[in-house]
Structure formats: C-alpha cells, structure tokens
Design a protein around this motif. Sequence first.
Motif, PDB file in Angstrom:
ATOM      1  N   ARG A 173      -2.864 -11.281  82.346  1.00 37.14           N
ATOM      2  CA  ARG A 173      -1.924 -12.388  82.479  1.00 37.14           C
ATOM      3  C   ARG A 173      -0.494 -11.852  82.554  1.00 37.14           C
ATOM      4  O   ARG A 173      -0.254 -10.656  82.471  1.00 37.14           O
ATOM      5  N   ALA A 174       0.431 -12.786  82.700  1.00 37.56           N
ATOM      6  CA  ALA A 174       1.843 -12.405  82.759  1.00 37.56           C
ATOM      7  C   ALA A 174       2.279 -11.829  81.421  1.00 37.56           C
ATOM      8  O   ALA A 174       1.601 -11.976  80.394  1.00 37.56           O
ATOM      9  N   SER A 222      11.881  -1.573  81.671  1.00 40.27           N
ATOM     10  CA  SER A 222      11.427  -1.118  82.985  1.00 40.27           C
ATOM     11  C   SER A 222      10.114  -1.775  83.388  1.00 40.27           C
ATOM     12  O   SER A 222       9.813  -1.901  84.570  1.00 40.27           O
ATOM     13  N   ALA A 223       9.327  -2.214  82.390  1.00 36.19           N
ATOM     14  CA  ALA A 223       8.051  -2.865  82.691  1.00 36.19           C
ATOM     15  C   ALA A 223       8.219  -4.340  83.018  1.00 36.19           C
ATOM     16  O   ALA A 223       7.274  -4.974  83.494  1.00 36.19           O
ATOM     17  N   GLY A 224       9.398  -4.911  82.776  1.00 36.18           N
ATOM     18  CA  GLY A 224       9.632  -6.293  83.159  1.00 36.18           C
ATOM     19  C   GLY A 224      10.067  -7.219  82.050  1.00 36.18           C
ATOM     20  O   GLY A 224      10.377  -8.384  82.301  1.00 36.18           O
ATOM     21  N   TRP A 225      10.075  -6.745  80.814  1.00 33.68           N
ATOM     22  CA  TRP A 225      10.559  -7.581  79.726  1.00 33.68           C
ATOM     23  C   TRP A 225      12.081  -7.612  79.706  1.00 33.68           C
ATOM     24  O   TRP A 225      12.736  -6.613  80.018  1.00 33.68           O
ATOM     25  N   SER A 226      12.645  -8.752  79.347  1.00 28.67           N
ATOM     26  CA  SER A 226      14.065  -8.820  79.023  1.00 28.67           C
ATOM     27  C   SER A 226      14.161  -8.388  77.569  1.00 28.67           C
ATOM     28  O   SER A 226      13.696  -9.091  76.669  1.00 28.67           O
ATOM     29  N   THR A 227      14.726  -7.212  77.326  1.00 29.46           N
ATOM     30  CA  THR A 227      14.563  -6.533  76.041  1.00 29.46           C
ATOM     31  C   THR A 227      15.829  -6.563  75.202  1.00 29.46           C
ATOM     32  O   THR A 227      16.922  -6.263  75.684  1.00 29.46           O
ATOM     33  N   PHE A 228      15.643  -6.915  73.942  1.00 27.85           N
ATOM     34  CA  PHE A 228      16.741  -6.993  72.980  1.00 27.85           C
ATOM     35  C   PHE A 228      16.456  -6.026  71.843  1.00 27.85           C
ATOM     36  O   PHE A 228      15.428  -6.120  71.179  1.00 27.85           O
ATOM     37  N   PHE A 229      17.377  -5.102  71.621  1.00 34.43           N
ATOM     38  CA  PHE A 229      17.213  -4.051  70.623  1.00 34.43           C
ATOM     39  C   PHE A 229      18.040  -4.372  69.382  1.00 34.43           C
ATOM     40  O   PHE A 229      19.253  -4.566  69.464  1.00 34.43           O
ATOM     41  N   ALA A 246       7.965 -18.526  85.233  1.00 36.62           N
ATOM     42  CA  ALA A 246       6.642 -17.915  85.180  1.00 36.62           C
ATOM     43  C   ALA A 246       6.771 -16.399  85.328  1.00 36.62           C
ATOM     44  O   ALA A 246       7.438 -15.910  86.226  1.00 36.62           O
ATOM     45  N   GLY A 247       6.118 -15.680  84.434  1.00 37.23           N
ATOM     46  CA  GLY A 247       6.151 -14.222  84.503  1.00 37.23           C
ATOM     47  C   GLY A 247       7.289 -13.609  83.733  1.00 37.23           C
ATOM     48  O   GLY A 247       7.303 -12.409  83.508  1.00 37.23           O
ATOM     49  N   GLY A 248       8.272 -14.426  83.317  1.00 36.06           N
ATOM     50  CA  GLY A 248       9.384 -13.890  82.556  1.00 36.06           C
ATOM     51  C   GLY A 248       9.030 -13.828  81.085  1.00 36.06           C
ATOM     52  O   GLY A 248       8.336 -14.691  80.564  1.00 36.06           O
ATOM     53  N   ALA A 249       9.494 -12.829  80.402  1.00 35.32           N
ATOM     54  CA  ALA A 249       9.194 -12.705  78.977  1.00 35.32           C
ATOM     55  C   ALA A 249      10.258 -11.880  78.285  1.00 35.32           C
ATOM     56  O   ALA A 249      10.966 -11.097  78.912  1.00 35.32           O
ATOM     57  N   VAL A 250      10.351 -12.058  76.979  1.00 36.01           N
ATOM     58  CA  VAL A 250      11.333 -11.379  76.152  1.00 36.01           C
ATOM     59  C   VAL A 250      10.616 -10.433  75.200  1.00 36.01           C
ATOM     60  O   VAL A 250       9.582 -10.777  74.628  1.00 36.01           O
ATOM     61  N   ALA A 251      11.171  -9.247  75.026  1.00 37.10           N
ATOM     62  CA  ALA A 251      10.711  -8.311  74.002  1.00 37.10           C
ATOM     63  C   ALA A 251      11.858  -8.066  73.033  1.00 37.10           C
ATOM     64  O   ALA A 251      12.980  -7.805  73.455  1.00 37.10           O
ATOM     65  N   VAL A 252      11.574  -8.169  71.765  1.00 35.29           N
ATOM     66  CA  VAL A 252      12.571  -7.930  70.723  1.00 35.29           C
ATOM     67  C   VAL A 252      12.101  -6.749  69.883  1.00 35.29           C
ATOM     68  O   VAL A 252      10.968  -6.739  69.399  1.00 35.29           O
ATOM     69  N   SER A 277      -4.074  -3.456  76.136  1.00 31.85           N
ATOM     70  CA  SER A 277      -4.402  -4.002  74.822  1.00 31.85           C
ATOM     71  C   SER A 277      -3.978  -5.453  74.679  1.00 31.85           C
ATOM     72  O   SER A 277      -4.661  -6.250  74.021  1.00 31.85           O
ATOM     73  N   ILE A 278      -2.859  -5.817  75.266  1.00 33.94           N
ATOM     74  CA  ILE A 278      -2.388  -7.203  75.160  1.00 33.94           C
ATOM     75  C   ILE A 278      -2.826  -8.031  76.359  1.00 33.94           C
ATOM     76  O   ILE A 278      -2.395  -9.183  76.520  1.00 33.94           O
ATOM     77  N   ASN A 279      -3.690  -7.430  77.213  1.00 33.16           N
ATOM     78  CA  ASN A 279      -4.242  -8.113  78.376  1.00 33.16           C
ATOM     79  C   ASN A 279      -3.138  -8.689  79.258  1.00 33.16           C
ATOM     80  O   ASN A 279      -3.132  -9.860  79.618  1.00 33.16           O
ATOM     81  N   ALA A 280      -2.184  -7.836  79.587  1.00 30.08           N
ATOM     82  CA  ALA A 280      -1.055  -8.252  80.408  1.00 30.08           C
ATOM     83  C   ALA A 280      -0.851  -7.253  81.532  1.00 30.08           C
ATOM     84  O   ALA A 280      -1.369  -6.138  81.504  1.00 30.08           O
ATOM     85  N   SER A 281      -0.106  -7.679  82.511  1.00 32.21           N
ATOM     86  CA  SER A 281       0.186  -6.824  83.653  1.00 32.21           C
ATOM     87  C   SER A 281       1.656  -6.938  83.994  1.00 32.21           C
ATOM     88  O   SER A 281       2.210  -8.038  84.062  1.00 32.21           O
ATOM     89  N   ALA A 282       2.305  -5.803  84.195  1.00 32.65           N
ATOM     90  CA  ALA A 282       3.711  -5.815  84.594  1.00 32.65           C
ATOM     91  C   ALA A 282       3.825  -6.386  85.996  1.00 32.65           C
ATOM     92  O   ALA A 282       2.941  -6.182  86.832  1.00 32.65           O
ATOM     93  N   PRO A 283       4.902  -7.125  86.282  1.00 36.01           N
ATOM     94  CA  PRO A 283       5.110  -7.611  87.646  1.00 36.01           C
ATOM     95  C   PRO A 283       5.035  -6.468  88.640  1.00 36.01           C
ATOM     96  O   PRO A 283       5.475  -5.353  88.354  1.00 36.01           O
ATOM     97  N   SER A 284       4.476  -6.733  89.799  1.00 39.06           N
ATOM     98  CA  SER A 284       4.252  -5.666  90.783  1.00 39.06           C
ATOM     99  C   SER A 284       5.527  -4.923  91.122  1.00 39.06           C
ATOM    100  O   SER A 284       5.528  -3.705  91.304  1.00 39.06           O
ATOM    101  N   GLN A 285       6.646  -5.636  91.210  1.00 41.39           N
ATOM    102  CA  GLN A 285       7.889  -4.974  91.570  1.00 41.39           C
ATOM    103  C   GLN A 285       8.420  -4.110  90.434  1.00 41.39           C
ATOM    104  O   GLN A 285       9.340  -3.311  90.625  1.00 41.39           O
TER     105      GLN A 285
END
Length: 429
Positions: free
Chosen positions: A21-22, A46-53, A122-128, A255-263
Amino acid sequence: MVATQYRLLVLLSAMHTPPARALPPLYALRSGAHSGSLYFSALLSSAGWSTFFQFGGLCDGTPPNGHPNPNASEASKALLDNFRHGCGCGHDHVFGCNAANQPQCAKKNPLCTGHCNHTCLAGGAVAVVAAPLGKVRQEQEEALRLTFAHRPDARLVTFTRTNVVKHALSKMKSSCLCRALNNHGSTADLAFVVGQPCFVHVPPALLLSRAANIANNAATLVSTRDFGGVPVAHHVVYEEVQQDATDTIDAMLRSINASAPSQRRAGVRQMSTPFKLTSDDLSKVLLDFAPVNATFRAWPCLHTQLLSTRAERAEPCHVEPKSLSLIRHEHKSMAGYELVAYPKFSGMAITCHNNNVSEDDVGTLVESSSGEQSDHRASAPERTSSPVDSWQRALCRAAQQKRRRLLGAEGPVDVCLICDQCNVSDPNS
C-alpha cells in the motif's frame, strides 16, 4: 498433476499476501542522540515521506526553550495534526526543530508557518523521528497510545545504534571542536582529516560508564515487540544502514507492507551510505587506547564492541544493576585523576605543531553551571613549566607519535580532551 498443485499453491499464496500500500504515517523511536537518526531521516525523505526530525508538530513555546516537555495529550494532538497536514510540506528535505532551537526554526518550518495546511493527498505521508513526547517514559508511551488509537494506519519503528561503545564516544566527542571528529562530512572534510587528524583523550572509566549507561536501552529497543502497548512494525539498525542503506529501507518497506512512490524509488537507490569521518577502528581515534582497552577487558561484551573495527551489528550487552553500580563507582573513583589530567574544560581542542601547543588556536567549549554551551576562544598557555603546559606538551608528543604510526609522517595534529565535571579553576590552587 504436480505442476497444477504448484500453480495452485502460488495462487493461494498471492491471495493471502496483500498488495503493498501507500506509505503510512510513521513514527521512529531512536536509541539516543548521535545514533545516526538524522541520516535515517534523510533516507525516509528520499523514499517519499515528508520527514520531521525532532519535531512532532508543536510550534508554540516560550523562548529560549520552546516546548521541550509536552504532556501526553499535547504531544499526541500535535503529532496527529502533523500526520494530517505535514505531507503538504513536500519531500525535498528534512524539517527539524528541537527544544534548544524551536522558537527560531519554527519560524521557518512550513508546518508552523501555514504552508502545510491541507489534507494529505493519496500516497502522501509523514514520518516523525525522535520528537519530544514527554519528560518521562510513561508520558511518552501514553502519547503514542493516544496517537495510534486515532491513527491505526500509522506504523511505529525503532532506530538503534547497537554498538553502544561507539555510540557513547560519538555523543562525548560532539563537544570537540576538531573538524576531524565530525561524525559525517564531505570529500573536502576527508581531505582535511587526512592532513590533520584529531585524537580523543578520555578517561577509560568515563567511557566505560557512558557505554554501560546506554547498553540496556539499546538492547531492549532493538528487539522490543511494543512500546507502551503500541506494536513495533520494524527495527532499523544504524550499522546495517551503514552497510547498505537501500536494502535497509527496502526491508522496512516490506515489513510495513508499503511501497515507495515509483518516482521516489530511484532517489532511495541514489542515497549513499553515511560518509563517516571518524574511523570505526577506535584504536585510530583514541589517543589513550591501551588503558581504555585494559579497562574494558573486565566487561567482555562491551570489550568486544570496543574492538570492533568496522560497521557491523553488535550483539546486545545487558548490564546488570550491580555491575552498573560497580562501573559507576569505578568512574567516580577516577574523579581525582580527571581533575589533575584535565585542568581545562570539557571538549578542549589542542592543535599541536612540531610537538608544541599552537599559540593562537586553542579552542574550548565551555559548559556553564546552567548546562548551556557556548563557544569561546581561550588564550594558549604560556611557555612555562606549569603542570598545565607540561601536560599539554605530553599530549602533543603522544599525538605526534600516533600520527607517525598511522600516517608515516609528521604534521599538524589535534587532541580533544574529554572529561566529566572538570575542574576549571587554577590547577595549582
């Protein structure tokens, strides 16, 4: 008949394996600062998450400390808001804030300035990664329970640096001003390091104590099934990122059953492994490796990590409470040695030229009584026979000898002194 049964098994297997999934919202727990978590954040970006450190979504707070210790409800509310809107920030770089600089960086953070104010597409996600969730573990667990109860699609992962000896040294040398001791850098930095290395001089008992203090947390985090009841979807290990960043991210995605956007998949493959400036062979980093090695021999698990000369996943070290108390007692008993051996400040960098101390380049990082840090330039010691001057000259001679052994030639070399609760008064008083 056999071929038919095989095709049927393949078909049934495919039916029971849900399609990737996304990218889901992600929260990453880390084993501590200076564990490589900022580089891990860049990989997630780089994998597609909008990442906040080190930023969960809290933009308010009173300067200069921002909002370092939210309660569980505040932290969860901010994190959920970040999950909803943060993906609108895009994926070009990692956005960050922490307790020390939040009021300043929040003015530039797109989430705080209203530039991420739409619902995720759709396909957008955040990583913290490593956001402040509370002062104590109980509050942190409650914050994540509240968050994941509202976002069951989110995933929790851990990020652990398994070699706690190298992790402890990395944290300690962060106070050093030597360019050669930066954790990561560019090819230009590497060229400088080759020409002017910097060695760390640290009391053996202090390094042992710092490593033992974080050993149990790392051992638990790298294998725990849940954090406060929230299931851990995957464990990421710093040393495995060093070995192959692409494979590490791909394993997490599976492991999280996800796929990075093709681009974005090409971007993950273009990410190189961390460009480390500091050698994984600590005998090339520590000026006083022999006494450190002797001290660690009494603690076999930690000793094995000390002797590791490459990036590799380390076996976890479990330090019993009685053993930890003994190690701390040994460190405390070394206090007199530290006060004599380190009459200046923690993180003092001595630049040695021709076995002498540079007269115009002795940098110190002064730790004030309030715990705040500020850069200062200290005047070089006068050319006298004082204990301070004699000690520094002895360090420079040892550093030059080590430089000759490693590089085969004399030249400029730095020494970083690390101590704990150093005596900043006149050593002769």
